[in-house]
Write an enzyme that holds these catalytic residues in place. Sequence first.
Site, short mmCIF file in Angstrom:
data_model
loop_
_atom_site.label_atom_id
_atom_site.label_comp_id
_atom_site.label_asym_id
_atom_site.label_seq_id
_atom_site.Cartn_x
_atom_site.Cartn_y
_atom_site.Cartn_z
N GLU A 160 0.82 -1.22 0.00
CA GLU A 160 0.00 0.00 0.00
C GLU A 160 0.85 1.27 0.00
O GLU A 160 0.52 2.28 0.61
CB GLU A 160 -0.97 -0.02 1.20
CG GLU A 160 -1.89 -1.23 1.19
CD GLU A 160 -2.80 -1.29 2.39
OE1 GLU A 160 -3.14 -0.24 2.95
OE2 GLU A 160 -3.20 -2.42 2.77
N GLU A 265 -5.52 -8.63 -0.58
CA GLU A 265 -6.37 -8.35 0.58
C GLU A 265 -7.73 -7.96 0.02
O GLU A 265 -7.82 -7.00 -0.75
CB GLU A 265 -5.87 -7.17 1.41
CG GLU A 265 -4.69 -7.43 2.29
CD GLU A 265 -4.42 -6.22 3.17
OE1 GLU A 265 -5.38 -5.53 3.58
OE2 GLU A 265 -3.24 -5.95 3.43
#
Length: 333
Positions: A160, A265
């Site tokens: 991220e 995810e």
Amino acid sequence: MQFRYAVATALPLALIAGCSSTGGPVSGSETPPAVETHAEEHKTGQTGGQDYRKPKGDYLGIYVEGKYKNKPAQQAKLFKKSVGRKPNIAKYFHAWPATFPTAWAKAAYKAGALPQLEIEPHGVGAIEDIAAGKSDDVIRAYAQAVKAAKMPISISFAHEMNGYWYDWGTKNTKPKTFVKAWRHMHDLFEEEGATDVKWLWTPNVVYPMPKVKLKQYYPGNSYVDWVGVIGYYRKNQKTPTFKWIFEPTIKQIKKFSKKPILLAETGVQTGPGRDKKITELMTTSAKRKDIIGVIWFNMDKRKAEKADYRLEANKSSLKTFRSLVTKYSFGRP
């Protein structure tokens, strides 16, 4: 989303809490290279003759915490009982610096799962130190342990990175520094002979940060094996569909990479239409040739984010998920 120190494998029902390292957004997750094709890899899951725990269908992993945290064998049994398939990816988060969790990795592999390590360089300046070569001894020791384990693994580093919520994110780290750190770590692994590694580059979906372009964070095809897109179905989204959540990110990535995509995810928050969203997510993932699987984050985040992603939170959702992973042959029988 963010997590730390954990495993993504099975489904210990009613034993689960948590959802990415610490803190983090409530965004959903809210996270010219040569063109290559991986059709054969997608079919077999093997590169260079190595077994990457790949079934005939797609990868299936689940992140959980609770009684069986860091116990992939027990988790695999519960997962099989709950959803009818065994996981073939096990995820483990840990902060950097760290030592390779050999015992956990061997247990995960023995249970039929590819060990997938999520390395998090917490602390402002940590990723800059890696890029500058100040952490070489730790990296080399880690790589030596990976080599000694004699099994394939997957590594994701500083996930991220296109978000603002981590120390290595947009507020503190320049894209060129991220790329330099990634390449340096990769090169040290190569030097140490730790080559049986799938390098998983994991940006967040772009809609929370539409102005942050992904290409500037891409280390290059020689340094990446899989792309791990991170994104969730959430109540507060304008249009909670696969097309709205994932497609802009995937389209942007495809302009500079044709690597296989893993939804590294993902999950669907409880609420109206949840079963329909689960069906869309899993069906779309199964039918797309560019997506090789999903890791479902089965977490209770009601305290931190007022969100619950646990499958068992709704009996119908668990039933729907089970019907889909067995229909499309996710994971292992």
